[in-house]
Enzyme design. Sequence first.
Site, PDB file in Angstrom:
ATOM      1  N   ASP A  17       0.840  -1.195   0.000  1.00  0.00           N
ATOM      2  CA  ASP A  17       0.000   0.000   0.000  1.00  0.00           C
ATOM      3  C   ASP A  17       0.875   1.245   0.000  1.00  0.00           C
ATOM      4  OD1 ASP A  17      -2.685  -0.552  -0.196  1.00  0.00           O
ATOM      5  OD2 ASP A  17      -2.839  -1.165   1.888  1.00  0.00           O
ATOM      6  N   ASP A  55      -5.375  -4.273   5.610  1.00  0.00           N
ATOM      7  CA  ASP A  55      -6.037  -4.190   6.908  1.00  0.00           C
ATOM      8  C   ASP A  55      -7.552  -4.056   6.804  1.00  0.00           C
ATOM      9  OD1 ASP A  55      -6.172  -1.656   5.897  1.00  0.00           O
ATOM     10  OD2 ASP A  55      -5.049  -0.693   7.504  1.00  0.00           O
TER      11      ASP A  55
END
Length: 696
Positions: free
Chosen positions: A309, A526
């Site tokens: 990310d 996440d």
Amino acid sequence: MEEKKKPAFDKMLILGSSVEAFKKLDPRVQARNPVMFVTLIGAALTTAATARSLAAGPFPLFEFQISLWLWFTVLFANFAEALAEGRGKAQAESLRRSRVEVTARLLKDGSEVKVPSSGVTKGDLVVCEAGDIIPADGEVVEGIASVDESAITGESAPVIRESGGDRSAVTGGTRVISDRLVIRVTAEQGKSFIDRMIALIEGAKRQKTPNEIALVMVLSGLTLVFLLAVSTLKVFADYAGFSAGQDLGGLVTVPVLAALLVCLIPTTIGGLLSAIGIAGMDRLIRRNVIAKSGRAVEAAGDIDVLLLDKTGTITLGNRMATAFIPAPGVTEEALAEASQLASLSDETPEGRSIVVLAKKRFELRARELHPAESCFVPFSAATQVSGIDMKNQDGKMIRSIRKGAVDTIREQASKAGLEFPPALEAAHKEIGGSGGTPLAVAENGKVIGLIHLKDMVKGGIKERFAQLRKMGIRTIMITGDNPLTAAAIAAEAGVDDFIAQATPESKLARIRREQEAGQLVAMTGDGTNDAPALAQADVGVTMNTGTQAAREAGNMVDLESNPTKLIEIVEIGKQLLMTRGSLTTFSIANDVAKYFAIIPALFATLYMTERRGGALAGLNIMGLHSPESAILSAVIFNAIIIVLLIPLALKGVAYRPENAGRVLRRNLLIYGGGGIIAPFIGIKLIDLLITAAKLV
């Protein structure tokens, strides 16, 4: 965890491991390791032969020493495994002590009922307020609060947990230190995160990985080959001795054959293999990463592609103001002063950075601001603007400043009949193209300039990506930015590729495409939208702060929720594979050297005449004193080398970011060459010592 600060070897750990080494002599335990099981059988047969010789005549010193060192070989291998397990058990015991029975506030039909935490079941709703210990693993469904997770992560700084989003997961045993949370329990009793950690750390559920199973099969094959070779050696010795008119029956005995077999089979790696695997997982745990299986750790060492990310991993995650770009006819200081005033009520990191930048550049502190004559317009996600309205003492509006998204400010200016300056339009495109985010500032409806916000690339991240590239690993950045912005950040960070305007479908498709090309893929995530990709990836590292869906989808959990930890995980995985490969190379090279040490000395007298030694005497290049000293020296060396290599097995081979070819060449040189040289030196020194001590 406190255990992370303890020394690798303390007295209690060594004492406990020594006791465990004797317990592991159970044949049912040894049967799981074919190499050491054969060694155990050899030690038992030699002991029986020694007892029979003792009953028939004088004390058989030579046979007794062989049986003693064969038992030591098994015990040293057991000690290595017990030592690796012992370090994990100490960590597990620390977690057990942190787990206490608490009272849970169970929410039923809108009212609270106090019950023991052991009475909470999956699906229950519990309430936790400041000072309460969270009774079980769960997901926040209502509220936002600061949570102390030091009992799990070892980090003293509290973290934010809130309903919705990607920071909703909470762990039983952590403490709420502010506000109120309503939590839905997601774990059954005995299957909480801490329970899984304890079981994993202790190795109770540790399964052998595919590579480890394959290596055990190879070692078992080698053992079988040498078993067949050694078992036929007695027949060869009797036949050769009869042909030469010599009696070799007193030399080629059961203890000698058992010693020869144990020295030739790969006992070094066989004794250390389990310890290497356990120590690899232990190194991961010490970095606050829990792997759900040893296979995940091993897969990390074979990774070819990393998906990372952008926000929080490659960049700092908070956009910071870096420059003020005034419109024609406006000074930079005037723009900075207006931007600061418009940001005073903006509590976002971006808003605070604008205030700080204006202060640094022009020493602006809004000293002339009178609160009674000002009305703040706080930032809102709906309006995407913040600002301030300033009035004179008569209540008349004198300044109205707005700061926010360019499109919003442009639209407001258009409604007021004012144009957006062409120079700022060009600057807007330039900022977007460089990976930044522009904010527009307007005073009394007129656009006076832009603020350049930039999500800063983390220091040193480009160098780390360069190291990964040396190892043959490609890095792919995942971002929701447009392709132009994504390309600019990717170039600055030094990643190999990027996925712009990423969606769950595009991430999953990219992972599958890489895997179809034969690549192993790792990624971090996440959120619930990351769950499909995490489940598809060969190594899916999920953040402990993430949603329950993400934590269940991944095969590793980072307790510190640090996305950059993925790079360390890959390094640990590679170190595990390097350590296993290096010690396997060393062990097999040892066997080659021991073969040339024992066989020539053992049969040096075969076909010997009065004028010269036997045909094999010339191969006794070490000049060992006698067949008995050669065998005993080799057995002693074979046992001691396991002990000497335990620190390396537990610590791991020194890691270097290099490609597989260079690693292989270096390991062959160091551990292959060293594995051949070490036995010649070690066995010769031991031969001199036992000869001087008249032990043979």
